[in-house]
Design a protein around this motif. Sequence first.
Motif, short mmCIF file in Angstrom:
data_model
loop_
_atom_site.label_atom_id
_atom_site.label_comp_id
_atom_site.label_asym_id
_atom_site.label_seq_id
_atom_site.Cartn_x
_atom_site.Cartn_y
_atom_site.Cartn_z
N SER A 29 0.80 -1.22 0.00
CA SER A 29 0.00 0.00 0.00
C SER A 29 0.84 1.27 0.00
O SER A 29 0.27 2.37 -0.06
N ALA A 30 2.15 1.16 0.06
CA ALA A 30 3.00 2.35 0.02
C ALA A 30 3.03 2.90 -1.41
O ALA A 30 3.03 2.13 -2.38
N PRO A 31 3.05 4.22 -1.57
CA PRO A 31 3.04 4.80 -2.92
C PRO A 31 4.36 4.56 -3.65
O PRO A 31 5.39 4.29 -3.03
N ALA A 32 4.31 4.68 -4.95
CA ALA A 32 5.53 4.58 -5.75
C ALA A 32 6.46 5.75 -5.42
O ALA A 32 6.00 6.84 -5.06
N LEU A 33 7.75 5.53 -5.52
CA LEU A 33 8.71 6.58 -5.22
C LEU A 33 8.49 7.80 -6.11
O LEU A 33 8.67 8.94 -5.67
N THR A 34 8.08 7.58 -7.34
CA THR A 34 7.87 8.70 -8.26
C THR A 34 6.68 9.57 -7.83
O THR A 34 6.57 10.72 -8.27
N ALA A 35 5.80 9.01 -6.98
CA ALA A 35 4.62 9.77 -6.55
C ALA A 35 4.89 10.59 -5.29
O ALA A 35 4.02 11.35 -4.86
N LEU A 36 6.07 10.46 -4.71
CA LEU A 36 6.37 11.14 -3.45
C LEU A 36 6.94 12.53 -3.71
O LEU A 36 7.90 12.69 -4.46
N ASP A 37 6.33 13.50 -3.05
CA ASP A 37 6.86 14.86 -3.14
C ASP A 37 8.08 15.04 -2.24
O ASP A 37 8.94 15.88 -2.50
N HIS A 38 8.14 14.26 -1.15
CA HIS A 38 9.22 14.40 -0.19
C HIS A 38 9.85 13.04 0.10
O HIS A 38 9.18 12.02 0.08
N ILE A 39 11.13 13.08 0.40
CA ILE A 39 11.85 11.92 0.90
C ILE A 39 12.16 12.21 2.37
O ILE A 39 12.87 13.18 2.68
N ASP A 40 11.63 11.40 3.28
CA ASP A 40 11.90 11.60 4.70
C ASP A 40 13.24 10.97 5.05
O ASP A 40 13.51 9.81 4.70
N VAL A 41 14.07 11.74 5.77
CA VAL A 41 15.39 11.26 6.18
C VAL A 41 15.49 11.39 7.69
O VAL A 41 15.28 12.47 8.25
N LEU A 42 15.79 10.28 8.35
CA LEU A 42 15.89 10.23 9.80
C LEU A 42 17.33 10.52 10.22
O LEU A 42 18.27 9.88 9.74
N VAL A 43 17.49 11.51 11.10
CA VAL A 43 18.82 11.92 11.56
C VAL A 43 18.78 12.09 13.08
O VAL A 43 17.71 12.25 13.67
N PRO A 44 19.95 12.06 13.75
CA PRO A 44 19.97 12.33 15.19
C PRO A 44 19.46 13.74 15.49
O PRO A 44 19.62 14.66 14.68
N ARG A 45 18.86 13.90 16.65
CA ARG A 45 18.27 15.18 17.03
C ARG A 45 19.31 16.30 17.08
O ARG A 45 18.98 17.48 16.92
N THR A 46 20.56 15.95 17.29
CA THR A 46 21.61 16.97 17.43
C THR A 46 22.08 17.53 16.09
O THR A 46 22.80 18.54 16.07
N ARG A 47 21.70 16.90 14.97
CA ARG A 47 22.15 17.39 13.67
C ARG A 47 21.46 18.70 13.31
O ARG A 47 20.27 18.86 13.47
N ARG A 48 22.24 19.65 12.83
CA ARG A 48 21.70 20.95 12.44
C ARG A 48 21.39 20.93 10.94
O ARG A 48 22.21 21.31 10.11
N LEU A 49 20.20 20.47 10.64
CA LEU A 49 19.76 20.37 9.25
C LEU A 49 18.34 20.88 9.16
O LEU A 49 17.55 20.76 10.10
N ARG A 50 18.00 21.44 8.01
CA ARG A 50 16.64 21.89 7.76
C ARG A 50 16.06 21.13 6.58
O ARG A 50 16.78 20.74 5.67
N SER A 51 14.76 20.95 6.63
CA SER A 51 14.08 20.38 5.47
C SER A 51 14.20 21.35 4.30
O SER A 51 14.08 22.57 4.48
N THR A 52 14.47 20.81 3.13
CA THR A 52 14.61 21.67 1.96
C THR A 52 14.36 20.85 0.70
O THR A 52 14.62 19.65 0.67
N GLY A 53 13.84 21.51 -0.32
CA GLY A 53 13.62 20.81 -1.59
C GLY A 53 12.76 19.58 -1.39
O GLY A 53 11.67 19.64 -0.80
N CYS A 54 13.25 18.44 -1.86
CA CYS A 54 12.49 17.20 -1.74
C CYS A 54 12.80 16.44 -0.45
O CYS A 54 12.29 15.34 -0.26
N VAL A 55 13.61 17.02 0.42
CA VAL A 55 14.03 16.33 1.64
C VAL A 55 13.28 16.89 2.84
O VAL A 55 13.25 18.10 3.06
#
Length: 355
Positions: free
Chosen positions: A122-148
């Motif tokens: 039941s998961a959508p095709a990768l081509t249908a996803l607007d975003h790619i979720d990336v799991l990182v440690p809470r201490t990482r200084r990163l912001r969501s941007t673009g498709c991430v």
Amino acid sequence: MNNSPTSCGGETPSPLSPRPLSHLVGAQRRVLSAAQLREHGVSAARATARCAPGGPWQQLLPGVFLLHQGPPTSEERLHGALLYAGRRQDVPAQPVGPGAGGPGDIAMITGLAALTLHGLPSAPALTALDHIDVLVPRTRRLRSTGCVRIVRAHALPAARQVTGLPVAPVARALADAVAALTDPADVRRLLTDAVRHGHCEPASVVRELSQARLLSRPHVVDAVESLLAAGRAIAEGRLYEMVRTYGLPEPVWNVDLRLPGGPHLGGLDAYWPDHAVAVELDTRAPRHGRTPQDDAVWSECARKREHLERLGITVVHLTPRKLRDSPELQATVVRTALLTSADREPPARVIVLPR
């Protein structure tokens, strides 16, 4: 005439990094970070220049470059998302156990993209996803941007390797996906599919949802009820299969016990009256931060078992995970209880009723 070697990107390798881009193959090698380009003698300024209008490259994400024009493939988006999160593609994941990652586990794919990679129907095709979720440690200084879309965790789970990519375990990926979903049907479908197709057990899913503080959402609670019902049906099927595969005597299924003229003793999934041996499936899902209601349920289950044991009835508790992972061992436990029944004191007389 200049005889110095050049790369396929037209760059002259620096003396300190004599690695031309021409040796790079595969989709992940058509996506490189600025740091990787520097290792091949391509400066940040030169990389930016090659991404100018009409140039051969494009910038996929901050600090991540796509070494061709045109839309990125799904695989390139995945690799680019991991590179943006700081994960080198030449450092494989080395899972070392729950709650911790290997030396390279500073980021992993999670959410719907991870469920797609795990093969959830039941998961959508990768081509249908607007975003790619990336799991990182809470201490990482990163912001969501673009498709991430960045998802943070106090402690990363051990990554699974799927098509060469570090991917969050299904239960964790489900929680991250559900956190961004509002359609009850989508949530219910994902949860039940994960259990029905054997990707994980209901207890692990509920645990992740609870830790993510998602069980306060009504549509998630409704989906969990459906999940637990589906999980129990699957566990009952495994119990039937275990009895028949390993040649155990046929029990009476799904019964209630009562004392003659007395109180109700509780329901059982399987019961061997001639041996006074019962099997009870423990499909309760422990939750993070148990409520008084949860404690009451657990206490009632313990009282029921103690009461039956005092009456001379041996109760074997089996969990869905044990039935899935070690059915032969569970059959041995039940068979041992049946064989040793003659050595025990005769049980109290009870009435067996269909449930």
